[in-house]
Motif scaffolding. Structure first.
Motif, PDB file in Angstrom:
ATOM      1  N   ARG A  74       0.825  -1.203   0.000  1.00 35.70           N
ATOM      2  CA  ARG A  74       0.000   0.000   0.000  1.00 35.70           C
ATOM      3  C   ARG A  74       0.864   1.259   0.000  1.00 35.70           C
ATOM      4  N   LEU A  75       1.967   1.204   0.749  1.00 41.95           N
ATOM      5  CA  LEU A  75       2.869   2.348   0.795  1.00 41.95           C
ATOM      6  C   LEU A  75       3.469   2.632  -0.580  1.00 41.95           C
ATOM      7  N   VAL A  76       3.943   1.561  -1.233  1.00 42.84           N
ATOM      8  CA  VAL A  76       4.534   1.736  -2.576  1.00 42.84           C
ATOM      9  C   VAL A  76       3.487   2.209  -3.568  1.00 42.84           C
ATOM     10  N   LYS A  77       2.280   1.655  -3.469  1.00 43.22           N
ATOM     11  CA  LYS A  77       1.200   2.054  -4.370  1.00 43.22           C
ATOM     12  C   LYS A  77       0.827   3.518  -4.159  1.00 43.22           C
ATOM     13  N   GLY A  78       0.735   3.951  -2.879  1.00 38.16           N
ATOM     14  CA  GLY A  78       0.415   5.352  -2.599  1.00 38.16           C
ATOM     15  C   GLY A  78       1.504   6.290  -3.067  1.00 38.16           C
ATOM     16  N   ARG A  79       2.770   5.897  -2.875  1.00 40.98           N
ATOM     17  CA  ARG A  79       3.882   6.736  -3.328  1.00 40.98           C
ATOM     18  C   ARG A  79       3.887   6.842  -4.845  1.00 40.98           C
ATOM     19  N   THR A  80       3.618   5.731  -5.532  1.00 41.09           N
ATOM     20  CA  THR A  80       3.560   5.764  -6.995  1.00 41.09           C
ATOM     21  C   THR A  80       2.447   6.680  -7.484  1.00 41.09           C
ATOM     22  N   VAL A 138       1.167   9.276  -5.844  1.00 40.85           N
ATOM     23  CA  VAL A 138       1.513  10.672  -5.554  1.00 40.85           C
ATOM     24  C   VAL A 138       2.553  11.185  -6.546  1.00 40.85           C
ATOM     25  N   ILE A 139       3.545  10.363  -6.850  1.00 38.30           N
ATOM     26  CA  ILE A 139       4.584  10.786  -7.785  1.00 38.30           C
ATOM     27  C   ILE A 139       4.065  10.804  -9.215  1.00 38.30           C
TER      28      ILE A 139
END
Length: 313
Positions: free
Chosen positions: A14-20, A22-23
């Motif tokens: 979820r963290l990687v998905k959210g960061r992707t 946002v970026i």
């Protein structure tokens, strides 16, 4: 243990998905609203005007797909002196405007950052106050202000004999003729874009750690030395940001040269307008726009690359 590992893996996912997300959102915005329109302009620049429509770049004939790139517009830009001089004038006036905005804006931003905390919001509102009025009205008002007979700014400049300084520099064409000159053009652009220089400088200078200046003074540095060796280097990023915010829109400015400039202040924005709407030559106008974007983007990319290398080293 397996449950803990599974929960951790899901949180990481979820963290990687959210960061992707946002970026990726800004990149998607740039793709849709900058890159795609720019590619459309590039496509038009290699076409021809076929009556009221733009010719196709690809043609299918004899079981072959043929690509037709017309380079006449680009050849005209590099061969006709008027386009070269227009680009030169645009870059020159934009550079002078940026330099004047920096000279005026840096001391003002420094004063704002060092002012009492209760006074800073009032000063900031003063910088933003011109944006409450229409951009067109603010520029048009300078036509009345600079008139040597009816405008108080024009009468003041005539009273102090400012033409004795401006005329030898070529900033005005005749004594008392402050309008429709390089002087009125640069004055209008400085007035319009000065807040874009002040705001990033104020944002950086207000966060400057004053203990660094105190340490420099304890080590024997004068206030002027501390300013040049500490304050200015630490605000370099804001200087670059403010310069880009002023320089880039000034290069393609159309309204201010149209209202305040004269025949000798022809800039690329006016040429674009003429090619699009007067001559109805969209490929030529698109070619001018592409070259203008490259004149801005390529040096900016080279500068950012050098800054990134310097930061890594």
């Amino acid at each position: 243990m397996a449950s803990f590992t599974g929960d951790g893996s899901r949180r990481l996912h979820r963290l990687v998905k959210g960061r992707t997300l946002v970026i990726g959102a800004p990149y998607l915005w740039l793709l849709v609203f900058f890159l795609l329109p720019f590619l459309i302009v590039v496509r038009i620049s290699f076409a021809q005007m076929d009556g009221a429509r733009i010719s196709d770049l690809f043609a299918y004939a004899d079981q072959a797909l043929v690509m037709k790139l017309d380079l006449l517009s680009y050849a005209t830009i590099f061969q006709d002196e008027i386009y070269g001089s227009t680009y030169g004038h645009s870059l020159l006036y934009a550079g002078v405007t940026t330099l004047i905005c920096l000279v005026i804006g840096y001391p003002f931003a420094y004063f704002m950052a060092r002012a009492p905390a209760a006074l800073q919001p009032l000063l900031l509102m003063g910088v933003m106050l011109p944006f409450w009025t229409s951009f067109l009205l603010r520029v048009y008002a300078w036509k009345g202000l600079l008139d040597a007979e009816t405008g108080w700014v024009g009468r003041f400049l005539a009273h102090v004999h400012a033409e004795q300084l401006l005329l030898p520099l070529g900033l005005i064409s005749a004594p008392g003729q402050f309008l429709y000159s390089p002087f009125s053009l640069v004055l209008g652009m400085v007035y319009t874009y000065l807040p874009f220089m002040v705001l990033p400088l104020y944002g950086t200078l207000s966060k400057l750690d004053l203990r660094l200046l105190e340490a420099a003074q304890d080590l024997g540095a004068t206030p002027w030395q501390a300013f040049w060796r500490i304050t200015v280097p630490l605000s370099r990023s804001a200087i670059v940001a403010g310069a880009m915010l002023v320089f880039i829109p000034c290069v393609g400015e159309y309204v201010i040269p149209e209202l305040l400039g004269g025949p000798e202040t022809l800039m690329i924005g006016r040429v674009l307008w003429d090619e699009f709407f007067s001559n109805n030559d969209w490929p030529m106008a698109s070619s001018i726009a592409v070259v203008m974007v490259l004149l801005i983007i390529v040096p900016l990319a080279i500068f950012n690359n050098s800054q990134a290398k310097a930061a890594r080293s």
